[in-house]
Design a protein around this motif. Structure first.
Motif, PDB file in Angstrom:
ATOM      1  N   ALA A  69       0.833  -1.199   0.000  1.00 56.47           N
ATOM      2  CA  ALA A  69       0.000   0.000   0.000  1.00 56.47           C
ATOM      3  C   ALA A  69       0.870   1.252   0.000  1.00 56.47           C
ATOM      4  CB  ALA A  69      -0.922  -0.009   1.211  1.00 56.47           C
ATOM      5  N   PHE A  70       1.929   1.231   0.813  1.00 52.55           N
ATOM      6  CA  PHE A  70       2.846   2.368   0.852  1.00 52.55           C
ATOM      7  C   PHE A  70       3.492   2.579  -0.515  1.00 52.55           C
ATOM      8  CE2 PHE A  70       7.253   3.784   1.136  1.00 52.55           C
ATOM      9  CZ  PHE A  70       7.081   5.036   1.716  1.00 52.55           C
ATOM     10  N   SER A  71       3.885   1.456  -1.133  1.00 53.02           N
ATOM     11  CA  SER A  71       4.534   1.514  -2.435  1.00 53.02           C
ATOM     12  C   SER A  71       3.612   2.162  -3.464  1.00 53.02           C
ATOM     13  CB  SER A  71       4.920   0.105  -2.892  1.00 53.02           C
ATOM     14  OG  SER A  71       5.443   0.122  -4.190  1.00 53.02           O
ATOM     15  N   GLN A  72       2.353   1.731  -3.482  1.00 51.65           N
ATOM     16  CA  GLN A  72       1.393   2.268  -4.429  1.00 51.65           C
ATOM     17  C   GLN A  72       1.126   3.744  -4.161  1.00 51.65           C
ATOM     18  OE1 GLN A  72       0.343   0.500  -7.079  1.00 51.65           O
ATOM     19  NE2 GLN A  72      -0.455   2.478  -7.757  1.00 51.65           N
ATOM     20  N   ASP A  73       1.031   4.115  -2.880  1.00 56.89           N
ATOM     21  CA  ASP A  73       0.797   5.513  -2.520  1.00 56.89           C
ATOM     22  C   ASP A  73       1.934   6.403  -3.008  1.00 56.89           C
ATOM     23  OD1 ASP A  73      -1.577   4.902  -1.355  1.00 56.89           O
ATOM     24  OD2 ASP A  73      -0.843   4.952   0.708  1.00 56.89           O
ATOM     25  N   LYS A  74       3.161   5.927  -2.866  1.00 56.92           N
ATOM     26  CA  LYS A  74       4.325   6.711  -3.258  1.00 56.92           C
ATOM     27  C   LYS A  74       4.327   6.928  -4.782  1.00 56.92           C
ATOM     28  CE  LYS A  74       6.974   8.267  -1.151  1.00 56.92           C
ATOM     29  NZ  LYS A  74       7.107   9.690  -0.697  1.00 56.92           N
ATOM     30  N   LEU A  75       4.015   5.883  -5.534  1.00 59.84           N
ATOM     31  CA  LEU A  75       3.960   6.015  -6.994  1.00 59.84           C
ATOM     32  C   LEU A  75       2.839   6.956  -7.419  1.00 59.84           C
ATOM     33  CD1 LEU A  75       4.603   2.296  -8.021  1.00 59.84           C
ATOM     34  CD2 LEU A  75       6.205   4.204  -8.184  1.00 59.84           C
ATOM     35  N   SER A  76       1.720   6.901  -6.711  1.00 60.26           N
ATOM     36  CA  SER A  76       0.609   7.817  -6.999  1.00 60.26           C
ATOM     37  C   SER A  76       1.010   9.254  -6.707  1.00 60.26           C
ATOM     38  CB  SER A  76      -0.620   7.441  -6.163  1.00 60.26           C
ATOM     39  OG  SER A  76      -1.084   6.155  -6.500  1.00 60.26           O
ATOM     40  N   GLU A  77       1.776   9.419  -5.648  1.00 62.49           N
ATOM     41  CA  GLU A  77       2.254  10.757  -5.286  1.00 62.49           C
ATOM     42  C   GLU A  77       3.180  11.324  -6.369  1.00 62.49           C
ATOM     43  OE1 GLU A  77       5.102  12.754  -1.841  1.00 62.49           O
ATOM     44  OE2 GLU A  77       3.987  10.918  -1.373  1.00 62.49           O
ATOM     45  N   ILE A  78       4.060  10.477  -6.897  1.00 60.87           N
ATOM     46  CA  ILE A  78       4.979  10.906  -7.955  1.00 60.87           C
ATOM     47  C   ILE A  78       4.192  11.253  -9.212  1.00 60.87           C
ATOM     48  CG2 ILE A  78       6.896  10.207  -9.446  1.00 60.87           C
ATOM     49  CD1 ILE A  78       7.802   8.350  -7.108  1.00 60.87           C
ATOM     50  N   THR A  79       3.200  10.426  -9.528  1.00 59.21           N
ATOM     51  CA  THR A  79       2.345  10.704 -10.692  1.00 59.21           C
ATOM     52  C   THR A  79       1.652  12.047 -10.546  1.00 59.21           C
ATOM     53  OG1 THR A  79       1.955   8.333 -11.011  1.00 59.21           O
ATOM     54  CG2 THR A  79       0.410   9.845 -12.067  1.00 59.21           C
ATOM     55  N   LEU A  80       1.158  12.328  -9.337  1.00 58.84           N
ATOM     56  CA  LEU A  80       0.481  13.595  -9.068  1.00 58.84           C
ATOM     57  C   LEU A  80       1.440  14.773  -9.254  1.00 58.84           C
ATOM     58  CD1 LEU A  80      -2.082  15.057  -8.143  1.00 58.84           C
ATOM     59  CD2 LEU A  80      -1.309  14.745  -5.783  1.00 58.84           C
ATOM     60  N   LEU A  81       2.676  14.615  -8.799  1.00 56.95           N
ATOM     61  CA  LEU A  81       3.677  15.673  -8.955  1.00 56.95           C
ATOM     62  C   LEU A  81       3.910  15.986 -10.438  1.00 56.95           C
ATOM     63  CD1 LEU A  81       6.309  14.668  -6.239  1.00 56.95           C
ATOM     64  CD2 LEU A  81       4.897  16.740  -6.249  1.00 56.95           C
ATOM     65  N   ILE A  82       3.961  14.923 -11.246  1.00 60.36           N
ATOM     66  CA  ILE A  82       4.148  15.129 -12.690  1.00 60.36           C
ATOM     67  C   ILE A  82       2.941  15.842 -13.285  1.00 60.36           C
ATOM     68  CG2 ILE A  82       4.313  13.938 -14.921  1.00 60.36           C
ATOM     69  CD1 ILE A  82       6.109  11.884 -13.532  1.00 60.36           C
ATOM     70  N   ASN A  83       1.746  15.440 -12.881  1.00 62.83           N
ATOM     71  CA  ASN A  83       0.532  16.094 -13.382  1.00 62.83           C
ATOM     72  C   ASN A  83       0.484  17.564 -12.977  1.00 62.83           C
ATOM     73  OD1 ASN A  83      -0.333  13.720 -14.559  1.00 62.83           O
ATOM     74  ND2 ASN A  83      -1.591  13.110 -12.808  1.00 62.83           N
TER      75      ASN A  83
ATOM     76  N   ALA B  30       9.338  15.338  -8.674  1.00 64.57           N
ATOM     77  CA  ALA B  30       9.011  13.983  -9.132  1.00 64.57           C
ATOM     78  C   ALA B  30      10.285  13.211  -9.443  1.00 64.57           C
ATOM     79  CB  ALA B  30       8.115  14.048 -10.375  1.00 64.57           C
ATOM     80  N   GLU B  31      11.263  13.883 -10.040  1.00 64.19           N
ATOM     81  CA  GLU B  31      12.544  13.230 -10.346  1.00 64.19           C
ATOM     82  C   GLU B  31      13.224  12.756  -9.063  1.00 64.19           C
ATOM     83  OE1 GLU B  31      17.042  14.449 -11.848  1.00 64.19           O
ATOM     84  OE2 GLU B  31      15.381  15.845 -12.192  1.00 64.19           O
ATOM     85  N   VAL B  32      13.308  13.640  -8.074  1.00 66.65           N
ATOM     86  CA  VAL B  32      13.984  13.292  -6.806  1.00 66.65           C
ATOM     87  C   VAL B  32      13.271  12.132  -6.122  1.00 66.65           C
ATOM     88  CG1 VAL B  32      14.535  14.134  -4.489  1.00 66.65           C
ATOM     89  CG2 VAL B  32      14.939  15.601  -6.485  1.00 66.65           C
ATOM     90  N   GLN B  33      11.942  12.199  -6.056  1.00 70.05           N
ATOM     91  CA  GLN B  33      11.199  11.138  -5.373  1.00 70.05           C
ATOM     92  C   GLN B  33      11.298   9.806  -6.121  1.00 70.05           C
ATOM     93  OE1 GLN B  33       7.430  11.784  -3.601  1.00 70.05           O
ATOM     94  NE2 GLN B  33       7.829  13.914  -3.050  1.00 70.05           N
ATOM     95  N   SER B  34      11.333   9.867  -7.447  1.00 67.81           N
ATOM     96  CA  SER B  34      11.480   8.637  -8.237  1.00 67.81           C
ATOM     97  C   SER B  34      12.843   7.992  -7.979  1.00 67.81           C
ATOM     98  CB  SER B  34      11.330   8.944  -9.734  1.00 67.81           C
ATOM     99  OG  SER B  34      10.050   9.436 -10.029  1.00 67.81           O
ATOM    100  N   ILE B  35      13.883   8.820  -7.966  1.00 68.68           N
ATOM    101  CA  ILE B  35      15.239   8.297  -7.700  1.00 68.68           C
ATOM    102  C   ILE B  35      15.304   7.656  -6.328  1.00 68.68           C
ATOM    103  CG2 ILE B  35      17.636   8.996  -7.272  1.00 68.68           C
ATOM    104  CD1 ILE B  35      17.238  11.116  -9.500  1.00 68.68           C
ATOM    105  N   ASN B  36      14.726   8.309  -5.331  1.00 68.34           N
ATOM    106  CA  ASN B  36      14.731   7.752  -3.971  1.00 68.34           C
ATOM    107  C   ASN B  36      13.959   6.440  -3.902  1.00 68.34           C
ATOM    108  OD1 ASN B  36      16.272   9.851  -2.943  1.00 68.34           O
ATOM    109  ND2 ASN B  36      14.486  11.089  -2.370  1.00 68.34           N
ATOM    110  N   TYR B  37      12.825   6.392  -4.589  1.00 64.69           N
ATOM    111  CA  TYR B  37      12.015   5.168  -4.596  1.00 64.69           C
ATOM    112  C   TYR B  37      12.772   4.023  -5.251  1.00 64.69           C
ATOM    113  CZ  TYR B  37       8.014   2.094  -5.330  1.00 64.69           C
ATOM    114  OH  TYR B  37       7.167   1.014  -5.321  1.00 64.69           O
ATOM    115  N   LEU B  38      13.479   4.314  -6.325  1.00 66.87           N
ATOM    116  CA  LEU B  38      14.201   3.268  -7.062  1.00 66.87           C
ATOM    117  C   LEU B  38      15.415   2.736  -6.305  1.00 66.87           C
ATOM    118  CD1 LEU B  38      13.880   4.782 -10.636  1.00 66.87           C
ATOM    119  CD2 LEU B  38      13.064   2.526  -9.937  1.00 66.87           C
ATOM    120  N   LYS B  39      15.858   3.469  -5.295  1.00 67.96           N
ATOM    121  CA  LYS B  39      16.966   2.962  -4.470  1.00 67.96           C
ATOM    122  C   LYS B  39      16.571   1.680  -3.743  1.00 67.96           C
ATOM    123  CE  LYS B  39      19.204   7.441  -3.676  1.00 67.96           C
ATOM    124  NZ  LYS B  39      19.435   8.539  -2.701  1.00 67.96           N
ATOM    125  N   THR B  40      15.290   1.596  -3.381  1.00 69.85           N
ATOM    126  CA  THR B  40      14.800   0.398  -2.682  1.00 69.85           C
ATOM    127  C   THR B  40      13.957  -0.500  -3.590  1.00 69.85           C
ATOM    128  OG1 THR B  40      12.954   1.732  -1.849  1.00 69.85           O
ATOM    129  CG2 THR B  40      14.861   1.435  -0.385  1.00 69.85           C
TER     130      THR B  40
END
Length: 316
Positions: A14-28, A35-45
């Motif tokens: 659920a956390f994972s999905q929320d984070k991706l939704s948040e990044i999508t919202l930032l892009i919108n 969005a770039e920074v959050q995507s990079i941080n997410y991809l670290k894990t």
């Protein structure tokens, strides 16, 4: 045991999905750097998460970081070459790289063509990929595989999917190939079929490119009857000012634009004052021309056309 493991994983999923939704919202919201920074941080894990990789590519692409975006989209096409949209996005950033560097462009043409073609083959309804191929084959020199017939082939495929897109694509092909009568015919067919603001705008731009300001103004007036956009008043004034035609109508439209202006109109009021200055300069009314150009410069002091126009007015 499986149920227990799944239960334990649910909060993380659920956390994972929320984070991706948040990044999508930032892009919108066009917050591309965040969005770039959050995507990079997410991809670290989650280094193999394709959604996150695509979002990072999107965030980079919107910032015109073509090399970095290419790296991300390449990961997608290498992992899932059968997904049409991955191929389309990869071809798109390669195309932007080619436009940016003409020396590299020759070496990229084959990959661009292959990516767009794969996208079209994989998804028989992919409109954007077919549009990309229409433009690519028209713009490429013949020595590098450019082909009007191929452009028309993909334009016909577009027409089979969407008559409006097909007509607009054919209008584009014929306009690019300097066949104005056919271009005008298909742009008008697009208006009759769809009547969207995009359709009307294509015909207006065509008339402007063909140096037919009277027809451009007539089309803008027809556009306003259907779409009632204040920005169309500015466009009429712009054409009148640029081509020294129907100056009274142009002035009236620009005054209406200023009266009804809102940020949603998109064109800063300084540009309307600049066009009014042009119109009054055409009419040899130096006082009114100076009044409007000074307002334009006060609003946007670094715009070169404004400064050049003031010099012309002072020399009247």
């Amino acid at each position: 045991m499986k149920k227990i493991i799944l239960f334990l994983l649910l909060p993380a999923l659920a956390f994972s999905q929320d984070k991706l939704s948040e990044i999508t919202l930032l892009i919108n919201q066009k917050a591309y750097k965040k969005a770039e920074v959050q995507s990079i941080n997410y991809l670290k894990t989650h280094p193999n998460n394709l959604v996150a990789i695509e979002l990072l590519g999107d965030a980079l692409g919107y910032q015109k970081k073509w090399d970095s975006a290419t790296v991300q989209y390449k990961k997608l096409v290498d992992t899932k070459p059968e997904i049409a949209n991955y191929q389309y996005k990869y071809g798109g950033v390669l195309g932007m790289k080619a436009l940016q560097n003409k020396f590299k462009a020759i070496g990229l043409i084959g990959d661009i063509k292959e990516a767009f073609t794969k996208a079209a083959e994989l998804d028989k309804t992919h409109i954007d990929a077919r549009w990309a191929l229409v433009e690519l084959y028209m713009q490429l020199p013949g020595i590098f595989g450019g082909s009007k017939s191929k452009s028309l082939q993909y334009a016909q495929e577009l027409e089979n999917l969407s008559k409006v897109d097909g007509y607009l694509a054919k209008g584009y092909v014929y306009e690019y190939d300097d066949e104005p009568e056919l271009a005008e015919k298909y742009y008008k067919m697009a208006i009759q079929e769809g009547g969207s603001l995009t359709c009307f705008n294509k015909l207006t731009h065509f008339y402007e490119n063909e140096k037919q300001p009277k027809k451009a103004i007539e089309n803008l007036e027809e556009t306003h009857k259907k779409h009632h956009r204040n920005a169309l008043h500015y466009q009429i004034g712009k054409v009148a000012a640029e081509y020294k035609i129907q100056l009274d109508k142009g002035e009236q439209c620009l005054q209406t634009y200023l009266k009804n202006y809102s940020a949603q109109d998109g064109i800063p009021i300084a540009w309307a004052h600049y066009r009014l200055a042009q119109i009054h300069a055409h009419q040899k009314d130096k006082e009114k021309a100076l009044k409007h150009i000074n307002i334009a410069i006060a609003e946007l002091p670094k715009i070169k056309p404004f400064l050049a126009q003031k010099s012309k007015i002072l020399n009247l």
